[in-house]
Design a protein around this motif. Structure first.
Motif, PDB file in Angstrom:
ATOM      1  N   ALA A  56       0.834  -1.199   0.000  1.00  0.00           N
ATOM      2  CA  ALA A  56       0.000   0.000   0.000  1.00  0.00           C
ATOM      3  C   ALA A  56       0.871   1.251   0.000  1.00  0.00           C
ATOM      4  CB  ALA A  56      -0.913  -0.002   1.225  1.00  0.00           C
ATOM      5  N   TYR A  57       1.887   1.252   0.852  1.00  0.00           N
ATOM      6  CA  TYR A  57       2.758   2.425   0.953  1.00  0.00           C
ATOM      7  C   TYR A  57       3.501   2.644  -0.360  1.00  0.00           C
ATOM      8  CZ  TYR A  57       5.530   5.801   3.580  1.00  0.00           C
ATOM      9  OH  TYR A  57       6.098   6.961   4.051  1.00  0.00           O
ATOM     10  N   ALA A  58       4.027   1.521  -0.908  1.00  0.00           N
ATOM     11  CA  ALA A  58       4.808   1.632  -2.134  1.00  0.00           C
ATOM     12  C   ALA A  58       3.939   2.155  -3.276  1.00  0.00           C
ATOM     13  CB  ALA A  58       5.404   0.276  -2.492  1.00  0.00           C
ATOM     14  N   ILE A  59       2.737   1.589  -3.419  1.00  0.00           N
ATOM     15  CA  ILE A  59       1.884   1.990  -4.549  1.00  0.00           C
ATOM     16  C   ILE A  59       1.397   3.428  -4.352  1.00  0.00           C
ATOM     17  CG2 ILE A  59      -0.279   1.494  -5.739  1.00  0.00           C
ATOM     18  CD1 ILE A  59       1.943  -0.465  -6.356  1.00  0.00           C
ATOM     19  N   SER A  60       1.074   3.762  -3.098  1.00  0.00           N
ATOM     20  CA  SER A  60       0.639   5.126  -2.835  1.00  0.00           C
ATOM     21  C   SER A  60       1.740   6.113  -3.195  1.00  0.00           C
ATOM     22  CB  SER A  60       0.262   5.264  -1.365  1.00  0.00           C
ATOM     23  OG  SER A  60       0.080   6.605  -1.034  1.00  0.00           O
ATOM     24  N   TYR A  61       2.975   5.735  -2.884  1.00  0.00           N
ATOM     25  CA  TYR A  61       4.104   6.621  -3.208  1.00  0.00           C
ATOM     26  C   TYR A  61       4.320   6.706  -4.716  1.00  0.00           C
ATOM     27  CZ  TYR A  61       8.931   8.106  -3.793  1.00  0.00           C
ATOM     28  OH  TYR A  61      10.067   8.740  -4.199  1.00  0.00           O
ATOM     29  N   LEU A  62       4.231   5.552  -5.389  1.00  0.00           N
ATOM     30  CA  LEU A  62       4.551   5.530  -6.817  1.00  0.00           C
ATOM     31  C   LEU A  62       3.452   6.170  -7.667  1.00  0.00           C
ATOM     32  CD1 LEU A  62       6.107   1.970  -7.107  1.00  0.00           C
ATOM     33  CD2 LEU A  62       7.291   4.159  -7.121  1.00  0.00           C
ATOM     34  N   THR A  63       2.178   5.936  -7.288  1.00  0.00           N
ATOM     35  CA  THR A  63       1.103   6.474  -8.122  1.00  0.00           C
ATOM     36  C   THR A  63       0.532   7.770  -7.572  1.00  0.00           C
ATOM     37  OG1 THR A  63      -0.636   5.333  -6.924  1.00  0.00           O
ATOM     38  CG2 THR A  63       0.399   4.118  -8.717  1.00  0.00           C
ATOM     39  N   GLY A  64       0.795   8.067  -6.301  1.00  0.00           N
ATOM     40  CA  GLY A  64       0.239   9.273  -5.705  1.00  0.00           C
ATOM     41  C   GLY A  64      -1.197   9.102  -5.249  1.00  0.00           C
ATOM     42  N   SER A  65      -1.737   7.888  -5.394  1.00  0.00           N
ATOM     43  CA  SER A  65      -3.116   7.689  -4.983  1.00  0.00           C
ATOM     44  C   SER A  65      -3.188   6.640  -3.885  1.00  0.00           C
ATOM     45  CB  SER A  65      -3.952   7.239  -6.183  1.00  0.00           C
ATOM     46  OG  SER A  65      -5.029   6.457  -5.732  1.00  0.00           O
ATOM     47  N   PRO A  66      -3.501   7.059  -2.642  1.00  0.00           N
ATOM     48  CA  PRO A  66      -3.529   6.088  -1.542  1.00  0.00           C
ATOM     49  C   PRO A  66      -4.590   5.016  -1.727  1.00  0.00           C
ATOM     50  CG  PRO A  66      -4.231   8.270  -0.805  1.00  0.00           C
ATOM     51  CD  PRO A  66      -3.729   8.425  -2.191  1.00  0.00           C
ATOM     52  N   TRP A  67      -5.714   5.362  -2.378  1.00  0.00           N
ATOM     53  CA  TRP A  67      -6.765   4.358  -2.519  1.00  0.00           C
ATOM     54  C   TRP A  67      -6.330   3.225  -3.440  1.00  0.00           C
ATOM     55  CZ3 TRP A  67     -10.136   3.853   1.019  1.00  0.00           C
ATOM     56  CH2 TRP A  67     -10.548   4.966   1.747  1.00  0.00           C
ATOM     57  N   THR A  68      -5.544   3.546  -4.482  1.00  0.00           N
ATOM     58  CA  THR A  68      -4.966   2.482  -5.302  1.00  0.00           C
ATOM     59  C   THR A  68      -4.107   1.584  -4.426  1.00  0.00           C
ATOM     60  OG1 THR A  68      -4.749   4.229  -6.935  1.00  0.00           O
ATOM     61  CG2 THR A  68      -3.847   2.093  -7.535  1.00  0.00           C
ATOM     62  N   GLY A  69      -3.366   2.216  -3.504  1.00  0.00           N
ATOM     63  CA  GLY A  69      -2.529   1.453  -2.576  1.00  0.00           C
ATOM     64  C   GLY A  69      -3.350   0.471  -1.776  1.00  0.00           C
ATOM     65  N   VAL A  70      -4.519   0.909  -1.298  1.00  0.00           N
ATOM     66  CA  VAL A  70      -5.371   0.025  -0.511  1.00  0.00           C
ATOM     67  C   VAL A  70      -5.802  -1.184  -1.340  1.00  0.00           C
ATOM     68  CG1 VAL A  70      -7.570  -0.160   0.701  1.00  0.00           C
ATOM     69  CG2 VAL A  70      -6.190   1.890   0.962  1.00  0.00           C
ATOM     70  N   ILE A  71      -6.182  -0.909  -2.596  1.00  0.00           N
ATOM     71  CA  ILE A  71      -6.635  -2.010  -3.464  1.00  0.00           C
ATOM     72  C   ILE A  71      -5.494  -2.991  -3.713  1.00  0.00           C
ATOM     73  CG2 ILE A  71      -7.462  -2.554  -5.785  1.00  0.00           C
ATOM     74  CD1 ILE A  71      -8.923   0.204  -5.642  1.00  0.00           C
ATOM     75  N   VAL A  72      -4.311  -2.449  -4.007  1.00  0.00           N
ATOM     76  CA  VAL A  72      -3.166  -3.335  -4.263  1.00  0.00           C
ATOM     77  C   VAL A  72      -2.820  -4.132  -3.006  1.00  0.00           C
ATOM     78  CG1 VAL A  72      -0.735  -3.398  -4.870  1.00  0.00           C
ATOM     79  CG2 VAL A  72      -2.274  -1.917  -6.116  1.00  0.00           C
ATOM     80  N   ALA A  73      -2.963  -3.498  -1.831  1.00  0.00           N
ATOM     81  CA  ALA A  73      -2.704  -4.226  -0.588  1.00  0.00           C
ATOM     82  C   ALA A  73      -3.635  -5.426  -0.485  1.00  0.00           C
ATOM     83  CB  ALA A  73      -2.887  -3.305   0.616  1.00  0.00           C
TER      84      ALA A  73
END
Lengths: 308, 389
Positions: A56-73
């Motif tokens: 979640a942290y990595a994706i949020s950092y890379l894409t700038g969207s925390p909600w995408t991070g949640v989904i990937v988590a």
């Protein structure tokens, strides 16, 4: 700003701790509840939690969207769950042993992939300010609630309803209570368990996203400090009942805040004891609610049995 | 029931396997020993191989990052090759790591950076490899008791905390500072006391609230502690835990000031970061490299067994002042720093009372940084709310 709350700070901190700190327990224990209802134990949720936090942290950092991070988590948790679900259902394989292996695998993978993300600062999940009516900044900050926490609170009654009133819920319970009867009904035990474990593990991954994207809100290797394992134990404490999982998680989240809150108002003796309060509370409740006249109610009949 | 042998290998196969692996292990081990005695033991300064071991991740914004930054600097020096390993627990795992650094990479100098590595792990290895020099961070070397190829280095980081306290006192409006500490051990108490003494040298009405979390790395409890203190009106937070990341970030989110520790955390709190007490291991490791390249060793007495230093010896540094630090605060902090460097200012200068009202350092008595009493500190200074019990 500098208004001194004094002793009011303690109940406030417990309230705030409940709203802030209980979500990881909630997600992991709901996930484990679903898993165990289908008759398998997944100790590896600690690994899913860490993997979820990292991804979640990595994706949020890379894409700038925390909600995408949640989904990937969630997806990352699901993948780990898939491995566990497949392995633990092989003949003569013990699910507890596989679970321990999955803790080590999941956390090791998260540490390995998470190395480059310890330094950067990722965008965090937004929060809903329920306290904006208040003039006290302390209350305002305590009543900031993450939408993810609300989601978790909603999932609990939903899961309760799922088990009690839906056909699929019945299937999960049947597989967990009496696999032979389920097989006779023509249900694929393997598929039901695999799906239950995967969904459960995905929930744990989302719990991890809460840790790294909301509270405490950063990715470090010690972020979970064993919360995943504690949440697995919570399920037994909650008697495999999703609503009770919710109450138990709230209790744990609130109890976590007792130690620091008491020290901040000047009660500085016995802080090791106060820091242990979640466990003491658990023990107390176990003692109060247990009875020699009946066995553990709600335990799935085939829980933890290995297939020949 | 299926009939299958309980274990799919026969006894003969198992024996053969065991013999083969041990033979392989022995040849590798003996071969590497020959290498290291040729390269490392010869004392040639052509290529110095140094091994670094850290207890946690090397970019944790904290203790381990400080050492890793020192390592990175050392690896750029001429004639030096470095090997490093992070996340090595304080168990026999550290012995294995160090052994492979010596045997496989030919390291002749080892820096063991975590406190718990010292006894028994570094001590045991030092006897096993008498030609290798072991430098341990923080351990107390005892002449005659410990092997002579063991050295110890550490910094008086409380000097930097004293300066940070001065800056904090200037920034605070509520005159309440917060200190999140892991455990009540002497090193931690000394930082709390120095921070408080620094703050109270500016304004005697300042108090410091301490919260002990109970362990070196508990992110959730650290965040809880930071939030509780913010609720209680504390408006400058600092800490002594392995990674100050969570504390500094939580302080920033609550809109209060923070003062860092171990490494520079300004990126985490661009508005509220005041300054921070940082290690300067780069300088320390460079000094060691210089001494070793001149042919000095622990064994021939060229390198002292105990190396300690503060601001004067450049073992420490302060993070560059943040945007919230006033000119007045900068001036006061710089002045105090200059006085500490010149030796004019002694932090523990009697009379000092503890927070129970007992006099712990009598009037007129000055405890220099090397004083043994300070290494055994078990009290909190007047103005700190909290207890060590």
């Amino acid at each position: 700003m500098s208004a001194d709350l004094g002793w009011w700070g303690v109940p406030l901190a417990i309230l705030a701790g409940t709203l802030r700190g209980s979500a990881p327990f909630l997600f992991v224990s709901l996930g484990e509840c679903l898993t165990e209802k289908s008759g398998k134990i997944n100790l590896g949720l600690e690994g899913s939690l860490l993997m979820g936090a990292m991804s979640a942290y990595a994706i949020s950092y890379l894409t700038g969207s925390p909600w995408t991070g949640v989904i990937v988590a969630g997806i990352a948790g699901m993948a780990l769950g898939g491995i566990h679900g497949w392995l633990a259902q092989q003949p003569r394989v013990n699910d507890v042993a596989v679970g321990i292996a999955m803790i080590i695998f999941g956390s090791g993978l998260a540490f390995f992939l998470g190395k480059p993300f310890i330094q950067p600062v990722a965008p965090q999940l937004p929060s809903i300010a329920f306290g904006s009516w208040s003039s006290s900044p302390q209350l305002e900050s305590a009543l900031r609630v993450s939408p993810l926490f609300i989601l978790g609170v909603l999932i609990a009654p939903l899961m309760q309803w799922f088990f009690r009133s839906t056909r699929w819920g019945l299937l999960v319970r049947a597989v967990g209570d009496s696999p032979d009867a389920a097989r006779a009904m023509g249900i694929s035990i393997f598929k039901v368990r695999l799906l239950s474990i995967m969904v459960g593990s995905a929930l744990a991954g989302v719990g991890g996203a809460f840790l790294s994207l909301y509270y405490p809100g950063s990715w470090t290797e010690r972020i979970s400090s064993g919360q995943g394992l504690m949440a697995v134990a919570l399920v037994i404490f909650a008697r495999w009942n999703p609503m009770q999982c919710l109450y138990a998680s709230l209790l744990f989240g609130g109890a976590q805040a007792i130690g620091p809150a008491l020290q901040s108002v000047g009660v500085d003796a016995y802080y090791y004891l106060f820091n242990a309060s979640p466990y003491i509370l658990t023990l107390l409740i176990m003692i109060i609610t247990c009875s020699p006249k009946r066995t553990l109610t709600g335990v799935p009949g085939a829980l933890g049995q290995t297939q020949e | 029931m299926r009939t299958r042998p309980p274990f799919p290998l026969s006894r003969r196969q198992v024996l053969r396997g065991l013999l083969a692996t041990s033979a392989f292990g022995l040849t590798v081990k003996l071969g590497a020993c020959a290498d290291s005695s040729a390269g490392g033991g010869g004392g040639s300064a052509d290529n110095l191989v140094m091994g670094f071991v850290y207890v946690g991740p090397r970019d944790d914004y904290g203790y381990n990052q400080a050492h890793a930054e020192g390592h990175d600097h050392a690896s750029t020096l001429e004639g030096v090759t470095t090997v490093e390993e992070a996340n090595v627990p304080e168990t026999t795992a550290v012995q294995e790591s160090i052994r492979s650094m010596i045997d496989l990479d030919g390291a002749s100098v080892i820096f063991a950076t975590s406190f718990g590595y010292f006894d028994p792990h570094v001590l045991a290895l030092a006897e096993e490899y008498p030609d290798v020099q072991f430098f341990h961070c923080g351990g107390l070397y005892q002449e005659g008791v410990h092997p002579e190829n063991v050295g110890s280095y550490f910094g008086y980081i409380d000097e930097a905390q004293y300066i940070a306290g001065i800056v904090a006192a200037h920034a605070s409006n509520s005159k309440r500072l917060g200190f999140i500490a892991a455990k009540p051990i002497p090193q931690v108490l000394r930082n709390i006391n120095s921070f408080t003494l620094g703050a109270r040298s500016i304004d005697p009405s300042v108090t410091t609230q301490v919260i002990f979390t109970g362990d070196w790395s508990l992110p959730v409890r650290e965040a809880e502690a930071a939030n509780s203190m913010a609720d209680q009106g504390v408006d400058v937070l600092t800490c002594h835990v392995d990674s100050p990341k969570v504390v500094v970030e939580t302080a920033e989110r609550r809109g209060i000031f923070s003062s860092g520790y171990h490494a520079n955390q300004v990126d985490l709190a661009p508005t509220g970061y005041l300054t921070g007490a940082e290690w300067n291991w780069a300088g320390v490791y460079e000094q060691y490299v210089q001494m070793i390249q001149e042919g000095k060793t622990l064994m021939n007495g060229g390198i002292p067994h105990l190396v300690r230093g503060g601001l004067q010896e450049e073992f420490l540094k302060l993070s560059p002042y943040g945007s919230a630090v006033s000119e007045e605060a900068k001036k006061a902090a710089d002045a105090a720093k200059a006085q500490i460097v010149s030796g004019e200012l002694v932090i523990y200068d009697g009379e000092i009372k503890d927070n129970q009202g007992t006099v712990v350092i009598e009037n007129g008595k000055k405890l220099e940084q090397t004083a043994l009493e300070l290494e055994q500190m078990d009290w909190l200074v007047e103005g700190v709310s909290g207890s060590v019990g």
